[in-house]
Design a protein around this motif. Sequence first.
Motif, PDB file in Angstrom:
ATOM      1  N   ARG B 123       0.838  -1.210   0.000  1.00 37.87           N
ATOM      2  CA  ARG B 123       0.000   0.000   0.000  1.00 37.87           C
ATOM      3  C   ARG B 123       0.868   1.253   0.000  1.00 37.87           C
ATOM      4  N   ASP B 124       1.889   1.249   0.885  1.00 35.53           N
ATOM      5  CA  ASP B 124       2.765   2.421   0.974  1.00 35.53           C
ATOM      6  C   ASP B 124       3.457   2.663  -0.357  1.00 35.53           C
ATOM      7  N   SER B 125       3.899   1.573  -0.974  1.00 40.89           N
ATOM      8  CA  SER B 125       4.667   1.730  -2.207  1.00 40.89           C
ATOM      9  C   SER B 125       3.759   2.210  -3.344  1.00 40.89           C
ATOM     10  N   GLU B 127       1.068   4.052  -2.863  1.00 42.13           N
ATOM     11  CA  GLU B 127       0.787   5.453  -2.551  1.00 42.13           C
ATOM     12  C   GLU B 127       1.949   6.347  -2.958  1.00 42.13           C
ATOM     13  N   GLU B 128       3.173   5.866  -2.735  1.00 43.91           N
ATOM     14  CA  GLU B 128       4.337   6.651  -3.137  1.00 43.91           C
ATOM     15  C   GLU B 128       4.365   6.839  -4.651  1.00 43.91           C
ATOM     16  N   GLU B 129       4.035   5.747  -5.359  1.00 46.13           N
ATOM     17  CA  GLU B 129       4.040   5.803  -6.821  1.00 46.13           C
ATOM     18  C   GLU B 129       3.027   6.823  -7.340  1.00 46.13           C
ATOM     19  N   THR B 130       1.824   6.782  -6.740  1.00 50.16           N
ATOM     20  CA  THR B 130       0.751   7.622  -7.278  1.00 50.16           C
ATOM     21  C   THR B 130       0.821   9.043  -6.732  1.00 50.16           C
ATOM     22  N   ALA B 131       1.604   9.261  -5.657  1.00 50.05           N
ATOM     23  CA  ALA B 131       1.650  10.597  -5.057  1.00 50.05           C
ATOM     24  C   ALA B 131       2.311  11.600  -5.990  1.00 50.05           C
TER      25      ALA B 131
END
Lengths: 294, 131
Positions: B123-125, B127-131
């Motif tokens: 999930r974190d990764s 979110e980082e990608e889409t941020a």
Amino acid sequence: MSAALELSGLSKRYGKTWALEDCTFTLPEGRVCALVGPNGAGKTTMLHCAAGLLEPTTGDVRVLGRTPEPDEDLLSRIGFVAQDMPLYPSFSVEEMFELGARCNQRWDGDAARERLARVRVPLDRKTGTLSGGQRAQVALALALAKRPELLLLDEPLASLDPLARREFLQTLMEAVAMDGTTVVLSSHLVTDLERVCDHLMMIRDGRLRLAGDIEPLLREHKILMGPRRDRISGVAEVVEQRGTDRQMIALVRLDGVVLDPMWEIRDVTLEDLVLAYLGDGPSDPGRRLEAVNG
Amino acid sequence: MMIEFRLDPRTGVAPYLQIAQQVKNALRLDFLQVGDQLPTVKEVVGSIAINPNTVLKAYRELEREGLVQGRPGIGTFIVKGIAGPPPNAHLALRRSLMRWLKSANDAGLDAEGVAALFESAMRDSIEEETA
């Protein structure tokens, strides 16, 4: 972007009972809006006010920038399907279309017939002999044949089986894709709404509880699970809270970052959000979590 | 139509991402190729009954990644494929994952703990990608 529907301070009283109180809401054009609330919350009254079928007691309704009631040209740009899918039972589907063509200036019967053919509704049958799903499709086709700019649907899915619901929503979404129709759809069936709606209006006891585009609403609400705390930074509002002396589960609206690593943070679904806002709020108010800004 | 979509409401993955992922998977598996046309918004909503904006958002995301191109009035077309990883990559990744699983096991994490940790890291990764 201009507004398809604008309510300002809308209130409606029946006798001594206020069915709607001080509702202020703006629906931008092109949205598909879910109108959600328990039975008796005022959903039908709100749709009737928007359709020009009821006059507000106080406050103001503007549809496509104008006041709906006495304006016939405006009424031709609004589609409305009442809860009981009203059709003349002794008329055939074809006869309902002829009636529609005579009563409306703007009328696109061919596209509507084509839609019905695709979902296998026989045009020569009397509407009284059709199944519930077929009647819903006919009522929707008649409303869409007006090519309305704003389409109001009161509980259209309630009496339909899952397959008929899916077919109804397929037809509706095709119309939205082709014409950019703005839709307000009241329903209890949150899982169906989640796929098709991008805007939410939630009412309870005649009052607006929550409104806005669904995506940002889902983003700013989270479920927190963890040890009991009296305050959590980053939380703007506690919508719902339960738990024990040691542990708690809260649905909150955030306005910052929750830094406390003891908390597990989960995304909310539309159903979580609706249930939380329609509930009675955090139980046990004496010990409720306080929202802390910053 | 070259491809049909399916939405899983239980995954927690946003519907527009599910559609974008299904296109990308089809590109990886090579049953969508450069020049193919994606179904029109009307075709998609007529088949899976979702909001048209969800489909537009998915196509915009794919366009942003340079995989498709919208031609106004005509449709959305695949302009770039996704090359799969070299054949040895899977094997090497699997080996390093096995080593990691062993260290998680040594640290006392059971299968459920590993799954929870993996999911939250994913999930974190994302979110980082889409941020």
